[in-house]
Write an enzyme that holds these catalytic residues in place. Sequence first.
Site, PDB file in Angstrom:
ATOM      1  N   GLU A 264      51.422  -0.980  82.954  1.00  0.00           N
ATOM      2  CA  GLU A 264      51.284  -0.543  84.245  1.00  0.00           C
ATOM      3  C   GLU A 264      50.048   0.436  84.586  1.00  0.00           C
ATOM      4  O   GLU A 264      49.761   1.136  83.778  1.00  0.00           O
ATOM      5  CB  GLU A 264      52.519   0.374  84.248  1.00  0.00           C
ATOM      6  CG  GLU A 264      53.845  -0.226  84.029  1.00  0.00           C
ATOM      7  CD  GLU A 264      54.146  -1.319  85.090  1.00  0.00           C
ATOM      8  OE1 GLU A 264      53.974  -1.061  86.128  1.00  0.00           O
ATOM      9  OE2 GLU A 264      54.429  -2.460  84.590  1.00  0.00           O
ATOM     10  N   CYS A 301      50.873   7.938  89.381  1.00  0.00           N
ATOM     11  CA  CYS A 301      50.181   6.553  89.738  1.00  0.00           C
ATOM     12  C   CYS A 301      50.562   6.170  91.165  1.00  0.00           C
ATOM     13  O   CYS A 301      50.183   5.237  91.461  1.00  0.00           O
ATOM     14  CB  CYS A 301      50.705   5.664  88.549  1.00  0.00           C
ATOM     15  SG  CYS A 301      52.350   5.627  88.493  1.00  0.00           S
TER      16      CYS A 301
HETATM   17  P1  NAP Z   1      43.757   5.754  80.146  1.00  0.00           P
HETATM   18  O1  NAP Z   1      42.435   6.286  79.982  1.00  0.00           O
HETATM   19  O2  NAP Z   1      43.641   4.350  80.137  1.00  0.00           O
HETATM   20  O3  NAP Z   1      44.418   5.941  78.505  1.00  0.00           O
HETATM   21  C1  NAP Z   1      45.823   5.490  78.254  1.00  0.00           C
HETATM   22  C2  NAP Z   1      45.923   5.326  77.017  1.00  0.00           C
HETATM   23  O4  NAP Z   1      45.140   4.049  76.577  1.00  0.00           O
HETATM   24  C3  NAP Z   1      45.123   6.252  75.972  1.00  0.00           C
HETATM   25  O5  NAP Z   1      45.806   6.493  74.872  1.00  0.00           O
HETATM   26  C4  NAP Z   1      43.677   5.377  75.682  1.00  0.00           C
HETATM   27  O6  NAP Z   1      43.510   5.875  74.341  1.00  0.00           O
HETATM   28  C5  NAP Z   1      44.202   4.180  75.752  1.00  0.00           C
HETATM   29  N1  NAP Z   1      43.018   3.085  75.902  1.00  0.00           N
HETATM   30  C6  NAP Z   1      42.364   3.406  77.052  1.00  0.00           C
HETATM   31  N2  NAP Z   1      41.205   2.341  76.919  1.00  0.00           N
HETATM   32  C7  NAP Z   1      41.662   1.821  75.794  1.00  0.00           C
HETATM   33  C8  NAP Z   1      40.820   0.483  75.264  1.00  0.00           C
HETATM   34  N3  NAP Z   1      39.984   0.096  75.721  1.00  0.00           N
HETATM   35  N4  NAP Z   1      41.270   0.095  74.032  1.00  0.00           N
HETATM   36  C9  NAP Z   1      42.424   0.749  73.477  1.00  0.00           C
HETATM   37  N5  NAP Z   1      43.134   1.760  74.143  1.00  0.00           N
HETATM   38  C10 NAP Z   1      42.378   2.387  75.081  1.00  0.00           C
HETATM   39  O7  NAP Z   1      44.462   6.432  81.122  1.00  0.00           O
HETATM   40  P2  NAP Z   1      44.860   7.985  81.185  1.00  0.00           P
HETATM   41  O8  NAP Z   1      43.702   8.465  81.587  1.00  0.00           O
HETATM   42  O9  NAP Z   1      45.496   8.633  80.204  1.00  0.00           O
HETATM   43  O10 NAP Z   1      45.797   8.025  82.540  1.00  0.00           O
HETATM   44  C11 NAP Z   1      45.529   7.813  83.798  1.00  0.00           C
HETATM   45  C12 NAP Z   1      45.781   6.481  84.380  1.00  0.00           C
HETATM   46  O11 NAP Z   1      47.051   5.991  84.031  1.00  0.00           O
HETATM   47  C13 NAP Z   1      45.547   6.554  85.840  1.00  0.00           C
HETATM   48  O12 NAP Z   1      44.688   5.290  86.139  1.00  0.00           O
HETATM   49  C14 NAP Z   1      46.976   6.375  86.340  1.00  0.00           C
HETATM   50  O13 NAP Z   1      47.204   5.759  87.565  1.00  0.00           O
HETATM   51  C15 NAP Z   1      47.680   5.698  85.271  1.00  0.00           C
HETATM   52  N6  NAP Z   1      49.042   5.750  85.599  1.00  0.00           N
HETATM   53  C16 NAP Z   1      49.863   4.623  85.874  1.00  0.00           C
HETATM   54  C17 NAP Z   1      51.195   4.732  85.708  1.00  0.00           C
HETATM   55  C18 NAP Z   1      52.007   3.406  86.168  1.00  0.00           C
HETATM   56  O14 NAP Z   1      53.285   3.482  85.830  1.00  0.00           O
HETATM   57  N7  NAP Z   1      51.674   2.581  86.637  1.00  0.00           N
HETATM   58  C19 NAP Z   1      51.864   5.827  85.249  1.00  0.00           C
HETATM   59  C20 NAP Z   1      51.053   6.875  84.925  1.00  0.00           C
HETATM   60  C21 NAP Z   1      49.556   6.697  84.910  1.00  0.00           C
HETATM   61  P3  NAP Z   1      42.399   7.234  74.002  1.00  0.00           P
HETATM   62  O15 NAP Z   1      43.042   8.336  74.859  1.00  0.00           O
HETATM   63  O16 NAP Z   1      42.766   7.191  72.484  1.00  0.00           O
HETATM   64  O17 NAP Z   1      41.211   6.822  74.268  1.00  0.00           O
END
Ligand code: NAP
Length: 527
Positions: A264, A301
């Site tokens: 998501e 989100c």
């Molecule tokens: P993020 O940067 O994607 O991080 C989420 C998790 O994924 C973190 O634990 C991160 O690990 C890991 N991760 C990121 N890139 C990775 C990769 N290349 N390989 C392996 N693991 C990876 O997101 P965020 O900044 O925490 O959250 C904000 C985003 O979440 C926004 O875009 C928001 O819209 C979205 N969101 C979506 C929903 C939905 O239900 N659709 C709900 C809430 C939030 P590390 O932190 O250890 O790097």
Amino acid sequence: MITGKNYVGNQLSAKGNKIFTTFNPVLNTKNSWTHTEASKEEINEAVTLASKAYEEFKNISGKDKAAFLNLIADELLALDNHLIKTYCLETGLPEGRAQGERSRTVFQLRSFAELVAEGSWVEATIDTPIPDRTPASKPDLRKMNIPIGPVVVFGASNFPLAYSTAGGDTAAALAAGCPVIVKSHPMHAGTSELVASAMVKAIKKLGMPNGVFSHLNSSGIAVGQQLVKHPKVKAVGFTGSIRGGRALLDLAAQRNEPIPVFAEMGSVNPVVILPEALQSRNAELAKTYANSITLGTGQFCTNPGLIFGLKSKALDQFIEHLGREIQAKESTVMLHPNILEAYEASKSKALSQPKTTVVTHTKDKMPANYAQQAILTVQGADFLENHSLHQEVFGPFSLIVQCESLRELESIIANLEGQLTGTLIANSTEINQYQTLISALQNRVGRLIYNGVPTGVEVCPSMVHGGPYPASTDSRFTAVGIHSIKRWVRPFSYQDWPNQRLPDELKNENPLGISRLINGEQSTRKI
Ligand code: NAP
């Protein structure tokens, strides 16, 4: 107590040498406790245990799984203020929000408990044999959903409880009968460990198999990557950015045995305001949308990142009103300096795009980690041409797109990427004239909202939280509500299998009394 260790099955473990801390964004200082990132060895142990636990857990009855989920909810509540305080220290979010999210998490756990205790969710389908059918006899076939295997869950940064450790993905996977390995989000590792401790308590009290749940700390992306690549992992649940979700989807596709990644991801949640509504509710809409855009510092989100209207005097007035309302809002703190940095970078990118105009951009001096909210506007034709304006700016930000004509608006909507939600603001008198537009919007989103705001996701069976890529990696599923359990199962058929060897769900006697599709007829009858 926060130990900073991993849970490898029920065992606390800290064999790695990478230590990290969480951050208090309000005080702008590191929290006092530290965490140890899971080592390669611990990751492997956790997955191996999960794979062993699967052999037992997949056969556990719905009633026992329900007791397990309900006890997790009880243990979560028993953490009481310690959990709430830690949540606030690691996120800067207020106590009310923490309590609300805990209630939601408990509700989700109990909803899945109810679902699996009743049992019909497995969609048992039975076609009885016709031995004398010509030219060939028909066999006895019986189908039901079975758990897919060990699942890795990545917690969300912005929902430390409801979409994290014991959140929706974990509850759904356990309900399905899948062991879960949580890769904790590094920004709220303490909160996550407390929740994990509650889960392990429930596991021990009920004698659930060791390894049905593990909790691994990570300070960067390596732990998650190793988990997704592990051959014994059978599916992944992710909530986060498009970049992160896509990276994991690609990684899973490159495995010898590709596995599903239910990610998501980000969304800009287009809002279309039709002319009559704009005319009659101009100031009121601006107030409502200023609240929605800045709710939780825009860290949802479902934040309304794009607002569309047809060029008119009323649209000019709306832009002015919204600008004023946003300007009047007090700035609020973001979850973490990294999230603020990402917000500033994506906002600056939007601000630097040619042909955009700043409606408002608060620039008051404010405490560290607080976000300056911004509203921009752009002409429809320029928006259509410039794809970087279609991207999510995760924070209190929105772009108003002024369209020359309905045709232009329809063409823009048809060219948007997949979204979680689409909102139509309309008067009942005008809606009939916009069927093509509504149809175009439906093609791009997972949920259509009428005269409301996209923020706020009700947890109930009819909710769809998902949508065409990149809102999610598989638009056929929802991440919220009991039907999200379907991500963690696969359909399985028994042919001519002896009745006594069948699972209870498929036995002639229907001992569970569940609803089944028998020879095309839905019923709870015995055979
Ligand atoms: P993020 O940067 O994607 O991080 C989420 C998790 O994924 C973190 O634990 C991160 O690990 C890991 N991760 C990121 N890139 C990775 C990769 N290349 N390989 C392996 N693991 C990876 O997101 P965020 O900044 O925490 O959250 C904000 C985003 O979440 C926004 O875009 C928001 O819209 C979205 N969101 C979506 C929903 C939905 O239900 N659709 C709900 C809430 C939030 P590390 O932190 O250890 O790097």
